[in-house]
Design an enzyme around this catalytic site. Structure first.
Site, PDB file in Angstrom:
ATOM      1  N   GLY A 249       0.979  -0.986   0.192  1.00 37.24           N
ATOM      2  CA  GLY A 249       0.432  -0.235   0.024  1.00 37.24           C
ATOM      3  C   GLY A 249       0.797   0.702   0.296  1.00 37.24           C
ATOM      4  N   PHE A 250       1.638   1.451   1.017  1.00 38.84           N
ATOM      5  CA  PHE A 250       2.946   2.132   1.303  1.00 38.84           C
ATOM      6  C   PHE A 250       2.213   3.621   1.218  1.00 38.84           C
ATOM      7  CE2 PHE A 250       4.246  -1.060  -1.489  1.00 38.84           C
ATOM      8  CZ  PHE A 250       5.146  -1.724  -0.170  1.00 38.84           C
ATOM      9  N   LYS A 713       6.755   1.661  18.897  1.00 44.95           N
ATOM     10  CA  LYS A 713       7.309   2.944  17.402  1.00 44.95           C
ATOM     11  C   LYS A 713       6.827   2.743  16.179  1.00 44.95           C
ATOM     12  CE  LYS A 713      11.104   5.930  20.531  1.00 44.95           C
ATOM     13  NZ  LYS A 713      11.831   6.825  20.842  1.00 44.95           N
ATOM     14  N   GLY A 714       6.905   3.195  15.745  1.00 46.67           N
ATOM     15  CA  GLY A 714       6.800   2.469  14.374  1.00 46.67           C
ATOM     16  C   GLY A 714       8.880   1.907  13.692  1.00 46.67           C
ATOM     17  N   VAL A 715       8.601   1.082  12.926  1.00 38.49           N
ATOM     18  CA  VAL A 715       9.893   0.796  11.828  1.00 38.49           C
ATOM     19  C   VAL A 715       9.347   0.932  10.805  1.00 38.49           C
ATOM     20  CG1 VAL A 715      10.485  -0.610  13.421  1.00 38.49           C
ATOM     21  CG2 VAL A 715       9.543  -1.931  12.372  1.00 38.49           C
ATOM     22  N   GLY A 716       8.095   1.629   9.628  1.00 37.69           N
ATOM     23  CA  GLY A 716       7.672   0.987   8.635  1.00 37.69           C
ATOM     24  C   GLY A 716       8.843   2.010   7.824  1.00 37.69           C
ATOM     25  N   GLU A 717       9.076   2.934   7.643  1.00 33.60           N
ATOM     26  CA  GLU A 717       8.989   4.288   7.182  1.00 33.60           C
ATOM     27  C   GLU A 717      10.151   4.705   7.351  1.00 33.60           C
ATOM     28  OE1 GLU A 717       5.514   6.612   6.020  1.00 33.60           O
ATOM     29  OE2 GLU A 717       6.048   5.922   7.988  1.00 33.60           O
TER      30      GLU A 717
END
Length: 760
Positions: A249-250, A713-717
């Site tokens: 999706g991104f 915390k997030g790691v996708g970006e």
């Protein structure tokens, strides 16, 4: 398959809690076997196929469509145009909130950008629909295309991103520059970039009276449900969306897109289920992209190598009919300490589909410019780029002055540099060659991304047999969210993961928020955690108030849930199984709901970010200018790691995307027509395995008590934000040529001025 059920036996030997274990992705087995059903894999009875006809011009109007020729083709059932499109309850050009964007739904004959939908052909077969679309043979009244960042007069937008201030300032920039011993004044350009998810946007829509059933990829099921409900004038609960798999999706699937709505309209027009799937080249238009940018950075440095000013100004582009402005300059808000910082934006309108969120929106675009400029500043002072960053890194967020909720950036620098071998790097460029005579360069980039969190809810159930159920309408774009969320659920319910049923991926489940901003695990995870805590609290109340229970009276000390049992916190010899507690109470199950949302008090007190440092090695052919990334090491502090296997995969994906940004990815726009010339995966270059022979990612231990109770915390970006700059800086270190236009190509190196250490 309406939901994912993680009930298979675990494929690893597990020790301790579920959180923190490197479980393999449960959906991975289905995908490898070809058993995962994506939206376009659905074929309800009596289904028709729809194909878009799209504009071949950038601006003007459609003056003619040969509808009769299209309808005469065998198998074509109908052609939807502005003349016969079913009426909508809401104007697709209306905007009632900042998260609503204008859609092209055949509301008139105007053309606003290339590849805009201008008709939909509906047929018994995909082949017939495709041929029917070709027979439309559109004619146009064409106006000149407005292309590029110099297409017209610029203006200052009201906001950038979603409600971010266009300009932010702290201190006196001009005074800081005047007081500097060295000043860097450089302009960097980044190209238009397009989403290329593995599964294009697709929809299978079926009406049953005023009820609507949809299979479509979505990063925000409830938001999509609400948008469709508004457009068609029906209650949201009458719309059922299934989205178990997204195929990537991104950001492009965060909002329902025009083509998806056209599929619903086509089904309404013909009264039968309809499938519509975008062709690859049709993704270069109506489903969002990353805006081009031109960014000027002025950086002042004093005689001791400390920053005196950072002025970051970005010029970006949006469509002529809607407002989304890439917040590129905002990347300079959070990393480096300076008494004077200013970020500002201006924009131009061009004939393009509206740019929207694309992985690390703003941060990816802005960080490659910022990290390149910081590298130039370090070189101007004769200071090692890593040492310069350490000297100038911010102890508090520079613009707001808030302390960071937790910051392990120094550890990222130290451990990443050690693993990479940075200490042996010569300061001067063009000083390293390999045994084959290739120029070798090492570069660094600092990574940062905000630790976001949205609102979500979940439903938890404990059954009499000791098994658990967790429901939330979460989204898995392929990163393993269902596996990680199931791990949180199993621990929250105190059951082994093979005793847990996890349901997700449909709009009739509790709202899990949006899978965006690298916030989904924190958002849905906290709702799951709280739902588990709530149902365990109910179980504990049953046990500790019942004189027949071994846990009677343990309420003051509390209980611990583990392995389908409750244990007295102060005496684990006192315990009781879920089955016994429920049986004695005459219950077959017990359930509770939980919500997750950011803590406003913590948000107002602390600046919340994930951090990292990326080190890259490139080799450049001195005769041909060919660039190869030979190895990368990233060190990231991103809070509590739920599943290290999945986190490493996400970090690798971000680092690869950073390489793509620096060296490969760009949309080539024909300035005469405004059309994208490389709207396919052959000419739109992205890295393949051979482009990255060695990747290494370190997760730096970090405990952040303020972001949320789980410390997620997030790691996708975040992996993108340091990687692109690291590669660009490594190219400079190898060649002595500072390229400020991305992606860096062979021609940029071979045609450089001699004063820039040209390869020749």
């Amino acid at each position: 398959m309406p939901e994912i059920r993680l009930t298979q036996a675990a494929s690893h030997a597990r020790h301790g809690s579920n959180i923190g274990q490197p479980l393999t992705r449960r959906d991975g087995v289905l995908k490898v076997r070809g058993e995962a059903r994506y939206a376009a894999d659905n074929h309800p009875p009596d289904m028709l196929h729809a194909v878009l006809a799209v504009s071949h011009i950038a601006r003007g109007r459609v003056s003619f469509l040969d509808v009769e020729a299209a309808k005469s083709h065998p198998g074509v059932v109908d052609v939807m145009t502005p003349a016969n499109r079913p009426a909508l309850a809401e104007d697709p050009d209306a905007k009632t909130n900042p998260f609503m964007f204008r859609l092209d739904l055949l509301q008139n004959d105007q053309v606003r950008y290339p590849s805009q939908p201008i008709a939909v052909v509906i047929a018994e077969t995909l082949e017939a629909a495709t041929e029917g679309a070709a027979r439309l043979a559109p004619r146009y009244q064409m106006l000149p295309a407005r292309v590029g960042l110099d297409a017209g007069d610029s203006f200052v937008p009201a906001a950038v991103g979603v409600g971010n201030p266009t300009e932010m300032r702290r201190g006196d920039i001009e005074a800081g520059l005047a007081a500097a011993s060295k000043v860097i004044d450089a302009t960097y350009e980044t190209p238009t970039q397009y989403h290329n998810a593995m599964e294009p946007h697709a929809i299978v829509a079926a009406w049953d009276g005023d009820r609507l059933s949809i299979d479509t990829p979505s990063q925000a099921l409830v938001m999509a449900q609400a948008r469709i409900a508004g457009l068609f004038g029906i209650a949201p609960e009458k719309i059922h969306i299934r989205s178990p798999y997204l195929g990537g999706g991104f950001g492009s699937k965060g909002f329902i897109s025009g083509p998806q709505v056209l599929g619903i309209l086509a089904a309404q027009l013909v009264g039968r289920p309809v499938k519509l799937v975008l062709r690859r080249e049709q993704m270069f238009g109506p489903v969002g992209h990353r805006s081009p940018s031109r960014q000027r950075l002025r950086i002042g440095i004093d005689g001791e190598g400390r920053l005196t000013a950072i002025d970051h100004h970005a010029r970006i582009a949006s469509s002529t009919f809607d407002d989304f402005f890439e917040p590129a300059a905002d990347a300079s808000h959070t990393l480096y300490a300076s008494p004077a910082i200013s970020t500002s934006h201006e924009a131009v309108r061009i004939d393009t589909g509206t740019p929207l969120f694309m992985r690390a929106p703003g941060e990816a675009t802005g960080s490659i410019a910022l990290e390149s400029a910081i590298d130039e500043a370090a070189w101007a002072c004769g200071i090692d780029p890593l040492a310069f960053r350490i000297k100038n890194y911010a102890e508090v967020e520079p613009i707001s002055g808030k302390p960071f909720s937790s910051k392990a950036l120094r550890d990222c620098y130290a451990q990443g540099a050690e693993r990479f071998g940075w200490a042996t790097r010569p300061l001067e460029p063009r000083k390293m060659r390999d045994e084959a005579g290739m120029l070798v360069g090492w570069g660094i980039g600092t990574a940062t991304f905000p630790a976001l969190m949205f609102a979500a809810e979940a439903r938890a159930v404990v059954h009499r047999d000791g098994s658990g159920l967790m429901e939330t309408g979460a989204h898995d774009m392929g990163q393993g969210a269902w596996t990680a969320l199931a791990q949180i659920a199993a621990d929250g319910l105190g059951v082994d993961i093979d005793r847990l049923e996890f349901r997700s991926g449909t709009s009739d489940l509790p709202d899990a928020g949006i899978a965006g901003g690298s916030a989904h695990t924190a958002t849905a995870g906290m709702a799951i955690h709280n739902a588990g805590a709530a149902v365990i609290a109910k179980l504990a109340d049953l046990a500790t108030t019942d004189q027949r229970s071994p846990l009677f009276g343990a309420g003051n000390a509390g209980v611990v849930a583990r392995g389908g049992r409750l244990f007295a916190r102060d005496d684990e010899s006192r315990s009781e199984s879920y089955a016994d507690i429920l049986s004695r109470a005459g219950l077959t199950q017990i359930e509770a709901r939980g919500n997750g949302a950011a803590d406003p008090a913590a948000q107002s007190t602390y600046a919340m970010h994930a951090h990292g440092a990326v080190f890259a090695e490139v080799k450049v052919d001195p005769d041909l200018g060919q660039i190869r990334v030979t190895r990368m090491v990233g060190a990231f502090a991103a809070g509590r790691v739920i599943n290290p296997r999945l986190v490493q995969s996400q970090i690798f994906g971000g680092m690869i995307w950073g390489v793509s940004f620096a060296l490969h990815e760009q949309a080539v726009i024909d300035r005469r027509s405004g059309r994208t010339l490389n709207a396919n995966l052959a000419d739109y270059h992205i890295p393949v395995n051979a482009d990255l022979p060695s990747l290494d990612a370190l997760m730096i231990e970090e405990h952040d008590p303020h972001v949320n109770a789980l410390g997620i915390k997030g790691v996708g970006e975040i992996g993108i934000t340091g990687s692109a700059g690291a590669v660009a800086n490594a190219v400079w270190h190898a060649t002595g040529i500072r390229v400020r236009r991305f992606p860096i190509g062979i021609d940029d190196l071979m045609t450089a001025e001699p004063s820039s250490h040209s390869l020749g």
